[in-house]
Design a protein around this motif. Sequence first.
Motif, PDB file in Angstrom:
ATOM      1  N   THR A   1       0.753  -1.125   0.204  1.00  0.00           N
ATOM      2  CA  THR A   1       0.069  -0.105  -0.121  1.00  0.00           C
ATOM      3  C   THR A   1       0.778   1.279  -0.082  1.00  0.00           C
ATOM      4  O   THR A   1       0.395   2.382  -0.355  1.00  0.00           O
ATOM      5  CB  THR A   1      -1.064  -0.027   1.390  1.00  0.00           C
ATOM      6  N   ASN A   2       2.238   1.197   0.574  1.00  0.00           N
ATOM      7  CA  ASN A   2       3.022   2.194   0.548  1.00  0.00           C
ATOM      8  C   ASN A   2       4.488   1.564   0.062  1.00  0.00           C
ATOM      9  O   ASN A   2       5.197   1.137   1.141  1.00  0.00           O
ATOM     10  CB  ASN A   2       3.140   2.880   1.884  1.00  0.00           C
ATOM     11  N   PRO A   3       4.883   1.777  -1.178  1.00  0.00           N
ATOM     12  CA  PRO A   3       6.125   1.065  -1.441  1.00  0.00           C
ATOM     13  C   PRO A   3       7.302   1.741  -0.644  1.00  0.00           C
ATOM     14  O   PRO A   3       8.316   1.018  -0.443  1.00  0.00           O
ATOM     15  CB  PRO A   3       6.279   1.347  -2.956  1.00  0.00           C
ATOM     16  N   ILE A   4       7.491   3.035  -0.133  1.00  0.00           N
ATOM     17  CA  ILE A   4       8.396   3.659   0.467  1.00  0.00           C
ATOM     18  C   ILE A   4       8.300   2.936   1.812  1.00  0.00           C
ATOM     19  O   ILE A   4       9.502   2.736   1.996  1.00  0.00           O
ATOM     20  CB  ILE A   4       8.197   5.209   0.695  1.00  0.00           C
ATOM     21  N   SER A   5       7.275   2.773   2.508  1.00  0.00           N
ATOM     22  CA  SER A   5       7.246   1.977   3.776  1.00  0.00           C
ATOM     23  C   SER A   5       7.755   0.617   3.726  1.00  0.00           C
ATOM     24  O   SER A   5       8.577  -0.058   4.467  1.00  0.00           O
ATOM     25  CB  SER A   5       6.110   1.944   4.218  1.00  0.00           C
ATOM     26  N   ALA A   6       7.556  -0.204   2.470  1.00  0.00           N
ATOM     27  CA  ALA A   6       7.969  -1.425   2.264  1.00  0.00           C
ATOM     28  C   ALA A   6       9.590  -1.417   2.145  1.00  0.00           C
ATOM     29  O   ALA A   6      10.279  -2.356   2.642  1.00  0.00           O
ATOM     30  CB  ALA A   6       7.589  -1.986   1.164  1.00  0.00           C
ATOM     31  N   MET A   7      10.039  -0.447   1.425  1.00  0.00           N
ATOM     32  CA  MET A   7      11.410  -0.235   1.337  1.00  0.00           C
ATOM     33  C   MET A   7      12.155  -0.146   2.730  1.00  0.00           C
ATOM     34  O   MET A   7      13.178  -0.505   3.037  1.00  0.00           O
ATOM     35  CB  MET A   7      11.990   0.686   0.401  1.00  0.00           C
ATOM     36  N   ALA A   8      11.556   0.807   3.547  1.00  0.00           N
ATOM     37  CA  ALA A   8      12.070   1.159   4.933  1.00  0.00           C
ATOM     38  C   ALA A   8      12.012  -0.139   5.699  1.00  0.00           C
ATOM     39  O   ALA A   8      13.221  -0.175   6.511  1.00  0.00           O
ATOM     40  CB  ALA A   8      11.238   2.336   5.323  1.00  0.00           C
ATOM     41  N   GLU A   9      10.824  -0.792   5.696  1.00  0.00           N
ATOM     42  CA  GLU A   9      10.786  -2.046   6.668  1.00  0.00           C
ATOM     43  C   GLU A   9      11.770  -3.257   5.875  1.00  0.00           C
ATOM     44  O   GLU A   9      11.580  -4.234   6.627  1.00  0.00           O
ATOM     45  CB  GLU A   9       9.403  -2.196   6.758  1.00  0.00           C
ATOM     46  N   GLY A  10      12.125  -3.163   4.754  1.00  0.00           N
ATOM     47  CA  GLY A  10      12.841  -4.314   4.288  1.00  0.00           C
ATOM     48  C   GLY A  10      11.861  -5.483   3.770  1.00  0.00           C
ATOM     49  O   GLY A  10      12.375  -6.615   3.951  1.00  0.00           O
TER      50      GLY A  10
END
Length: 447
Positions: free
Chosen positions: A158-167
């Motif tokens: 739902t949030n690709p930036i969050s997915a990257m930050a969380e790995g």
Amino acid sequence: MTNELHNNKSLSLTSRILIGLGLGLLVGSIFKWIIGGQDDVYISLGFFDLAIKGFFVDGLLTIGGSIFVASLKMLVVPLVFVSLVCGTCNLSDPSKLGRLGGKSIGLYLLTTAIAISIAISLANLVSFDKIAGLQTSSEFVAKEAPSLANVIINMFPTNPISAMAEGNMLQVIVFALLFGIAMTLSGEPGKHLAKTFNNLNDVILKLVTLLMNLAPIGVFCLIAKLFSSIDYAAIAELVKYFFVVLLALFIHALIVYPTLLKTITGLSPFTFLTKMKANALFAFSTSSSSATMPVTLETATKKLGANNSVASFTVPLGATINMDGTAIMQGVATVFIAQIFAVDLTTSDYLMVILTATLASVGTAGVPGVGLIMLAMVLNQVGLPVEGIAIIMGVDRLLDMTRTAVNVTGDCMVTCIVAKTEGELDEGIFNDKHAAEQLEEIHFNKK
């Protein structure tokens, strides 16, 4: 003098890593002897005990090893995202992704099923009921693993930036694939953006090379710290379990993988295993397929000759769902726990273990402590006490290192097979014994 310097510089990265690993084992064992020695040794070396424990083990070694692993993990998300976008947007036929996905997932599940079958077969040849001194009072409480349906739903961010930050690698992979396909379909703007991503990919790979040259120091710190604090008594109690798992891992890595590679592609298994040495050592020292992913991707493309359009898909996918080493541990651990608790398993139970562990390799992707969670699922499935996990945890750290080396070898093997069947493997690079060796050198004085 010049010739001596040249010879020192020509020492391969693999050789330097092996030296770091050997020195780490030696230094760690010496530290362990001093810190955990007999009472008379304690009295005479009390000052050194404090100095070694506080300054070296908990200080320099911990800092050096942690920085090395953190540096590798730092590269995982940008490397996977940029590399996968580059690979996807360079595909002339986006529908090729379907074939890549089908072949990759099919091969990963096949090797996992073979792995756990080998493990169960070997474990049943050994009797564990004579092992003495095992205590089952401690309990292991496993976190609840998500269902396969939830894993599939959660693959889409739902949030690709969050997915990257969380790995969250599955979400990063999906977003990168969609982004790369969109670039391919965007025409001229997509081509301009693709050049930027290709340049960025080159820079990131050079950063990987830079960190690889620091690997001998990182490996030394990790191994020295491990062997300075490991509980040798726990290993002694579980020696048979330990060596059965180890034997199964070696059979899978040195027989099953080479056989599949030779049968399907005709490529040389010896050449493949030779080029996997440095990558396997990285995995062994970090115990993390994800942390080793930058090195695995470089090995697959620069040493084994797989095109980036294939490797950038299969390697991140393998690091996420390929659990061959963990499946082997589950198979042996299931038989081991069943025997020490005097529980008879039927043929249908063993088949259920194989099926559960194979599917769980995908269903528990991205969950912290994935190996123990998967084992808890398997034990529950066949009615074995989950607290049995506490018994094997004493030796799991060393086995985890070897399991990771097997997993990354499987990632590269599947990458070679998929690349070969797709016509995306450069056999000239694969057969070149010195491929990518010059890329492992960093010259800071280069103008």
